[in-house]
Design a protein around this motif. Structure first.
Motif, PDB file in Angstrom:
ATOM      1  N   LEU A 113       0.882  -1.213  -0.117  1.00 49.23           N
ATOM      2  CA  LEU A 113       0.063  -0.201   0.104  1.00 49.23           C
ATOM      3  C   LEU A 113       0.876   1.386   0.089  1.00 49.23           C
ATOM      4  O   LEU A 113       0.455   2.230  -0.496  1.00 49.23           O
ATOM      5  CB  LEU A 113      -0.945  -0.145   1.333  1.00 49.23           C
ATOM      6  N   GLN A 114       2.039   1.351   0.635  1.00 46.38           N
ATOM      7  CA  GLN A 114       2.948   2.329   0.863  1.00 46.38           C
ATOM      8  C   GLN A 114       3.421   2.612  -0.531  1.00 46.38           C
ATOM      9  O   GLN A 114       3.704   3.925  -1.260  1.00 46.38           O
ATOM     10  CB  GLN A 114       3.944   2.254   1.813  1.00 46.38           C
ATOM     11  N   ALA A 115       4.022   1.565  -1.405  1.00 50.34           N
ATOM     12  CA  ALA A 115       4.416   1.562  -2.522  1.00 50.34           C
ATOM     13  C   ALA A 115       3.351   2.205  -3.698  1.00 50.34           C
ATOM     14  O   ALA A 115       3.761   3.052  -4.348  1.00 50.34           O
ATOM     15  CB  ALA A 115       5.080   0.106  -3.195  1.00 50.34           C
ATOM     16  N   ALA A 116       2.190   1.546  -3.578  1.00 47.74           N
ATOM     17  CA  ALA A 116       1.108   2.360  -4.286  1.00 47.74           C
ATOM     18  C   ALA A 116       0.749   3.750  -4.111  1.00 47.74           C
ATOM     19  O   ALA A 116       0.256   4.428  -4.997  1.00 47.74           O
ATOM     20  CB  ALA A 116      -0.194   1.350  -4.081  1.00 47.74           C
ATOM     21  N   ASN A 117       0.950   4.072  -2.879  1.00 47.27           N
ATOM     22  CA  ASN A 117       0.802   5.314  -2.428  1.00 47.27           C
ATOM     23  C   ASN A 117       1.914   6.190  -2.743  1.00 47.27           C
ATOM     24  O   ASN A 117       1.816   7.795  -2.569  1.00 47.27           O
ATOM     25  CB  ASN A 117       0.221   5.630  -1.231  1.00 47.27           C
ATOM     26  N   THR A 118       3.024   5.999  -3.153  1.00 49.72           N
ATOM     27  CA  THR A 118       4.494   6.786  -3.221  1.00 49.72           C
ATOM     28  C   THR A 118       4.835   6.977  -4.711  1.00 49.72           C
ATOM     29  O   THR A 118       6.153   6.862  -4.850  1.00 49.72           O
ATOM     30  CB  THR A 118       5.423   6.321  -2.400  1.00 49.72           C
ATOM     31  N   GLY A 119       3.997   6.809  -5.648  1.00 50.33           N
ATOM     32  CA  GLY A 119       4.221   6.793  -7.235  1.00 50.33           C
ATOM     33  C   GLY A 119       4.369   5.579  -7.900  1.00 50.33           C
ATOM     34  O   GLY A 119       4.622   5.516  -9.262  1.00 50.33           O
ATOM     35  N   HIS A 120       4.585   4.245  -7.318  1.00 52.24           N
ATOM     36  CA  HIS A 120       4.572   3.093  -7.947  1.00 52.24           C
ATOM     37  C   HIS A 120       3.034   2.700  -8.507  1.00 52.24           C
ATOM     38  O   HIS A 120       2.491   1.684  -8.074  1.00 52.24           O
ATOM     39  CB  HIS A 120       4.909   2.014  -7.234  1.00 52.24           C
ATOM     40  N   ASP A 121       2.449   3.324  -9.480  1.00 55.31           N
ATOM     41  CA  ASP A 121       1.118   3.160 -10.129  1.00 55.31           C
ATOM     42  C   ASP A 121       1.227   1.971 -11.059  1.00 55.31           C
ATOM     43  O   ASP A 121       2.468   1.450 -11.396  1.00 55.31           O
ATOM     44  CB  ASP A 121       0.640   4.320 -10.817  1.00 55.31           C
ATOM     45  N   GLY A 122       0.211   1.333 -11.040  1.00 56.12           N
ATOM     46  CA  GLY A 122       0.184   0.192 -11.810  1.00 56.12           C
ATOM     47  C   GLY A 122       0.402  -1.326 -11.224  1.00 56.12           C
ATOM     48  O   GLY A 122       0.457  -2.197 -11.467  1.00 56.12           O
ATOM     49  N   THR A 123       0.307  -1.113  -9.716  1.00 56.50           N
ATOM     50  CA  THR A 123       0.518  -2.189  -8.855  1.00 56.50           C
ATOM     51  C   THR A 123      -0.718  -3.202  -8.939  1.00 56.50           C
ATOM     52  O   THR A 123      -1.815  -2.641  -8.925  1.00 56.50           O
ATOM     53  CB  THR A 123       0.570  -1.658  -7.464  1.00 56.50           C
ATOM     54  N   MET A 124      -0.422  -4.467  -8.885  1.00 60.16           N
ATOM     55  CA  MET A 124      -1.730  -5.568  -8.931  1.00 60.16           C
ATOM     56  C   MET A 124      -1.276  -6.614  -8.126  1.00 60.16           C
ATOM     57  O   MET A 124      -0.184  -6.788  -7.959  1.00 60.16           O
ATOM     58  CB  MET A 124      -1.622  -6.045 -10.483  1.00 60.16           C
ATOM     59  N   THR A 125      -2.211  -7.199  -7.473  1.00 61.48           N
ATOM     60  CA  THR A 125      -2.289  -8.290  -6.573  1.00 61.48           C
ATOM     61  C   THR A 125      -3.385  -8.842  -6.581  1.00 61.48           C
ATOM     62  O   THR A 125      -4.629  -8.485  -7.001  1.00 61.48           O
ATOM     63  CB  THR A 125      -1.716  -7.686  -5.364  1.00 61.48           C
ATOM     64  N   THR A 126      -3.585 -10.061  -5.908  1.00 62.26           N
ATOM     65  CA  THR A 126      -4.621 -10.803  -5.551  1.00 62.26           C
ATOM     66  C   THR A 126      -4.980 -11.082  -3.903  1.00 62.26           C
ATOM     67  O   THR A 126      -3.797 -10.865  -3.164  1.00 62.26           O
ATOM     68  CB  THR A 126      -4.686 -12.332  -6.294  1.00 62.26           C
ATOM     69  N   ILE A 127      -6.012 -11.360  -3.663  1.00 61.93           N
ATOM     70  CA  ILE A 127      -6.387 -11.342  -2.171  1.00 61.93           C
ATOM     71  C   ILE A 127      -7.601 -12.358  -2.100  1.00 61.93           C
ATOM     72  O   ILE A 127      -8.574 -12.444  -2.977  1.00 61.93           O
ATOM     73  CB  ILE A 127      -6.637 -10.244  -1.734  1.00 61.93           C
ATOM     74  N   HIS A 128      -7.886 -13.024  -0.930  1.00 64.70           N
ATOM     75  CA  HIS A 128      -8.836 -13.788  -0.859  1.00 64.70           C
ATOM     76  C   HIS A 128      -9.915 -12.946  -0.103  1.00 64.70           C
ATOM     77  O   HIS A 128      -9.937 -12.521   0.809  1.00 64.70           O
ATOM     78  CB  HIS A 128      -8.654 -15.051   0.336  1.00 64.70           C
TER      79      HIS A 128
END
Length: 238
Positions: A113-128
């Protein structure tokens, strides 16, 4: 396979190419990793991608891919590499995209979440999770609170600003399909909960998935701004 209609596919194509932060949620065997693989194929081949996984399941075809895997501790309790370690090191590798195979631990989620909020857009992930709403409010917010010792209010704000789109996949009656696509609007937080805007929903009728567009794209969201840049906002905001 009838798991997604053309209009829904177009939205996901735009989301992937426009570098939105996407969560794919669902149960075991519902097709989360398969969907993540499909979305990753739309990533520009010039982008540098770092993947963080427990076990290598992603099959990215781009030339600039750096795969990272977790590692359990040895018999002496040493040498463990956690998901959090992978994401932290991924941030130092000049990534254009960070793809987390599946969020399994609170600290890994908080770092992502910190990465996504600090300019690393395009982050993808999966979750249950059973629904898009639960994926955001109970899984992601819960992980954020535990992993970074955040208050509920701060964790909710962190998740709502980091995640742009939630894709819910299900497996019912032997069929796998996308049951919901929800857009996250950071301004839509009520009673301490994120209220995503559902664009598409689907259910089984006589054994076949029936898709319906039930919502719109708020202009203030990341997806809304990307659609506006492409001149497509009017089509999807009504």
């Amino acid at each position: 396979n009838g798991s997604i209609p053309p209009a829904m596919g177009r939205v996901l194509e735009i989301a992937s190419r426009a570098r939105l932060n996407v969560i794919i949620s669902g149960g075991t065997g519902s097709g989360k990793t398969t969907m993540l693989n499909a979305l990753s194929r739309l990533i520009d081949p010039t982008e540098r991608i770092v993947t963080c996984e427990d076990a290598a399941e992603l099959q990215l075809q781009q030339p600039h891919v750096i795969p990272l895997e977790t590692r359990p501790a040895n018999l002496e309790g040493r040498g463990e590499v956690t998901q959090r370690d992978l994401v932290k090191n991924a941030l130092r590798m000049r990534p254009d995209r960070i793809i987390v195979g599946e969020i399994r631990e609170p600290k890994g989620a908080s770092v992502m979440l910190q990465a996504a909020n600090t300019g690393h857009d395009g982050t993808m992930t999966t979750i249950h999770a059973n629904t898009a709403d639960r994926a955001l409010n109970f899984r992601m917010v819960g992980f954020a609170r535990t992993g970074a010792a955040m208050t509920a209010e701060v964790a909710t704000a962190e998740v709502s600003s980091a995640i742009n789109l939630v894709v819910q996949v299900v497996r019912r009656a032997g069929r796998r399909y996308i049951s919901e696509i929800a857009v996250v609007d950071p301004s839509c937080i009520k009673d301490g909960l994120i209220k995503p805007v559902t664009m598409f929903s689907a259910g089984l009728i006589d054994g076949s998935p029936m898709f319906e567009r039930v919502g719109y794209v708020p202009a203030s969201t990341e997806l809304g701004m990307k659609l506006d840049e492409l001149g497509l906002l009017e089509r999807w905001s009504q």
